[in-house]
Design a protein around this motif. Structure first.
Motif, PDB file in Angstrom:
ATOM      1  N   GLN A 168       1.328  -1.107  -0.117  1.00 19.09           N
ATOM      2  CA  GLN A 168      -0.323   0.321  -0.097  1.00 19.09           C
ATOM      3  C   GLN A 168       0.999   1.831   0.090  1.00 19.09           C
ATOM      4  N   GLU A 169       2.044   1.692   0.689  1.00 16.28           N
ATOM      5  CA  GLU A 169       2.460   2.304   0.716  1.00 16.28           C
ATOM      6  C   GLU A 169       3.331   2.972  -0.686  1.00 16.28           C
ATOM      7  N   ARG A 170       3.679   1.368  -0.931  1.00 12.41           N
ATOM      8  CA  ARG A 170       4.280   1.745  -2.694  1.00 12.41           C
ATOM      9  C   ARG A 170       3.926   2.434  -3.279  1.00 12.41           C
ATOM     10  N   LEU A 171       1.867   1.423  -3.588  1.00  8.51           N
ATOM     11  CA  LEU A 171       1.077   2.380  -4.206  1.00  8.51           C
ATOM     12  C   LEU A 171       1.337   3.902  -4.213  1.00  8.51           C
ATOM     13  N   LYS A 172       0.734   4.190  -2.678  1.00  2.57           N
ATOM     14  CA  LYS A 172       0.439   5.626  -2.792  1.00  2.57           C
ATOM     15  C   LYS A 172       2.039   6.128  -3.030  1.00  2.57           C
ATOM     16  N   LYS A 185      -9.591  -1.901  -5.892  1.00  2.00           N
ATOM     17  CA  LYS A 185     -10.469  -2.157  -5.110  1.00  2.00           C
ATOM     18  C   LYS A 185      -9.074  -1.320  -3.671  1.00  2.00           C
ATOM     19  N   ILE A 186      -8.228  -1.352  -4.361  1.00  7.51           N
ATOM     20  CA  ILE A 186      -7.004  -1.290  -3.111  1.00  7.51           C
ATOM     21  C   ILE A 186      -6.820  -0.248  -2.554  1.00  7.51           C
ATOM     22  N   ILE A 187      -6.951   1.402  -3.839  1.00  6.48           N
ATOM     23  CA  ILE A 187      -7.373   2.715  -3.843  1.00  6.48           C
ATOM     24  C   ILE A 187      -8.299   3.026  -2.248  1.00  6.48           C
ATOM     25  N   GLU A 188      -9.733   1.667  -3.173  1.00  6.30           N
ATOM     26  CA  GLU A 188     -10.885   2.530  -2.016  1.00  6.30           C
ATOM     27  C   GLU A 188     -10.518   1.989  -0.948  1.00  6.30           C
ATOM     28  N   ALA A 189     -10.354   0.904  -0.444  1.00  5.61           N
ATOM     29  CA  ALA A 189      -9.941   0.198   0.824  1.00  5.61           C
ATOM     30  C   ALA A 189      -8.728   1.044   1.636  1.00  5.61           C
ATOM     31  N   ILE A 190      -7.555   2.103   0.657  1.00  7.78           N
ATOM     32  CA  ILE A 190      -7.247   3.143   1.673  1.00  7.78           C
ATOM     33  C   ILE A 190      -7.438   4.362   1.774  1.00  7.78           C
ATOM     34  N   ASP A 191      -8.553   4.669   0.605  1.00  9.75           N
ATOM     35  CA  ASP A 191      -9.510   5.582   0.757  1.00  9.75           C
ATOM     36  C   ASP A 191      -8.711   7.055   0.554  1.00  9.75           C
ATOM     37  N   TRP A 192      -7.960   6.499  -0.589  1.00 11.76           N
ATOM     38  CA  TRP A 192      -6.854   7.345  -1.820  1.00 11.76           C
ATOM     39  C   TRP A 192      -7.554   8.256  -2.884  1.00 11.76           C
TER      40      TRP A 192
END
Length: 229
Positions: free
Chosen positions: A70-74, A97-104
Motif C-alpha cells: 500500500q505504501e508503494r502504491l501511494k 479495490k486497493i485505492i478504495e480500501a486505503i481511501d486515497w
C-alpha cells in the motif's frame, strides 16, 4: 522467437540453432492493426477526458509488486498526482479495490477513470507524451508508438527496450518519480524492427508449414548437451 535477445537466451540454454525462427512479435502485428482504427477514436477520447494531444501522460498500474504494498502504491499515485501534465489512469479492478480500501483520492494532475478496452487504450496512447506503466504489453505498445515509458518495477519487462533508451525502470520508493517525469526526454534514435516488421503471424504460419513439409526426423536431440555448465 519475437526478438534477437530471445534467440540468444535459447542458444544459452542449449537449444539447437536450426530449430529457432526469428519471426517478430505477434502483438506488434495486432498493434499495427489497432492503429488503423485509432484516429477518430483518439480525438473522441481526448475530448471526453479533457486532454490535449501531446500534453498528457497515460498510465496503467496493476502488478502485485505495486498494488500489494500500500505504501508503494501511494508513493506512485502521489508522484503522478504532482505531475506538470494531466495523468490518465484507467483503473484495473485490483488497483481500484486497493485505492478504495486505503481511501486515497487524487488532489492534482491524476485522473482515475474506468477500465477501457484495447482499442481505446491504444487510441489514448497515440496522443500521450509518454507512459507510466507496469504492464509488459503497454510498455511494448508505448515503444511501438514511439513514446518513452517509465516502469515502476524491480526489473524491466523488456530489456531490449530499456537498452535502446525508450524505457526507464525505477524504484518508486527510492527514485523520485516526479523528478523523472519532469525531465524525461524522447530518445533521438529508434531501433527499427526490434520486435519484427509486423508480419510475425505470416512468418509463424510459414515456419510451421515448412516444418510439416520437411520434418527433421533424423534429429534426435532438440537440445545440445550442457554437461559441465
Amino acid at each position: 522467437c519475437s526478438s534477437e535477445k530471445a534467440i540468444i537466451y535459447l542458444k544459452n540454454e542449449g537449444v539447437q540453432e536450426h530449430r529457432m525462427r526469428l519471426v517478430g512479435d505477434t502483438m506488434y502485428d495486432l498493434f499495427l492493426w489497432a492503429q488503423k482504427k485509432s484516429g477518430k477514436r483518439s480525438q473522441k477520447l481526448m475530448k471526453q477526458y479533457g486532454l490535449k494531444s501531446g500534453a498528457y501522460i497515460l498510465s496503467t498500474i496493476h502488478r502485485a509488486e505495486n498494488t500489494d504494498n500500500q505504501e508503494r502504491l501511494k508513493t506512485i499515485l502521489n508522484g503522478m498526482d504532482k505531475s506538470k501534465l494531466p495523468v490518465i489512469l484507467p483503473l484495473h479492478p485490483r488497483t481500484k479495490k486497493i485505492i478504495e480500501a486505503i481511501d486515497w483520492k487524487p488532489q492534482g494532475a491524476l485522473k482515475l477513470v474506468d477500465p477501457m478496452g484495447y482499442l481505446d487504450l491504444n487510441a489514448l496512447l497515440q496522443g500521450a507524451e509518454f507512459t507510466i506503466t507496469d504492464s509488459g504489453g503497454v510498455s511494448r505498445e508505448s515503444f511501438w508508438a514511439r513514446k518513452p515509458s517509465i516502469v515502476p518495477m524491480s526489473a524491466p519487462p523488456w530489456l531490449e527496450i530499456e537498452q535502446a533508451g525508450w524505457m526507464t525502470t525505477i524504484n518508486p520508493e527510492k527514485d523520485s518519480l516526479i523528478g523523472i517525469m519532469n525531465n524525461l526526454k524522447v530518445p533521438t534514435t529508434y531501433p527499427e524492427n526490434l520486435f519484427g516488421d509486423g508480419h510475425a503471424g505470416d512468418k509463424i504460419i510459414q515456419a510451421v508449414y515448412d516444418f510439416v513439409q520437411n520434418p527433421t526426423s533424423d534429429d534426435k536431440m532438440w537440445r545440445q548437451s550442457r554437461q559441465g555448465s
